[in-house]
Scaffold this motif. Structure first.
Motif, short mmCIF file in Angstrom:
data_model
loop_
_atom_site.label_atom_id
_atom_site.label_comp_id
_atom_site.label_asym_id
_atom_site.label_seq_id
_atom_site.Cartn_x
_atom_site.Cartn_y
_atom_site.Cartn_z
N VAL A 17 0.84 -1.20 0.00
CA VAL A 17 0.00 0.00 0.00
C VAL A 17 0.87 1.25 0.00
N VAL A 18 1.91 1.26 0.80
CA VAL A 18 2.82 2.41 0.87
C VAL A 18 3.52 2.60 -0.47
N LEU A 19 4.00 1.52 -1.07
CA LEU A 19 4.67 1.63 -2.36
C LEU A 19 3.72 2.11 -3.47
N CYS A 20 2.50 1.61 -3.47
CA CYS A 20 1.53 2.05 -4.48
C CYS A 20 1.17 3.53 -4.30
N ALA A 21 0.97 3.94 -3.07
CA ALA A 21 0.64 5.34 -2.80
C ALA A 21 1.79 6.25 -3.21
#
Length: 97
Positions: A17-21
């Motif tokens: 989620v952090v990488l996608c955001a």
């Protein structure tokens, strides 16, 4: 032999989620910074300005008569003039959408 570090599913999901955001934020920043410069407005000849004004008047008249949802067609024959109003007319009609 050392034991491998166990990572829970929640940790992996949170990392994704952090990488996608972060990827979406960077993409949005790059798209905003690479916006093309607006093109300066070209001068329009008097004949083209008159032609475009005539077409806009016909469109306004058709809308007042309740024919605004249909197709308004007309033609103009150019007799030996080198002035082509196609670009100006297209730009003006696209602005009305």
């Amino acid at each position: 032999m050392p034991n491998p570090i166990r990572t829970s599913r929640r940790t992996w999901v949170a990392a994704w989620v952090v990488l996608c955001a972060a990827g979406l934020a960077v993409t949005a920043g790059l798209n905003a910074s690479s916006a093309p410069d607006p093109q300066p407005e070209r001068p329009v000849s008097a004949e083209c300005a008159e032609y475009v004004a005539d077409i806009e008047a016909r469109l306004a008249e058709a809308k007042q008569e309740g024919e605004g949802d249909g197709v308004l067609t007309f033609s103009r024959v150019q007799a030996g003039t080198g002035d082509d109003c196609h670009d100006e007319l297209r730009d003006r009609l696209r602005d009305d959408r």
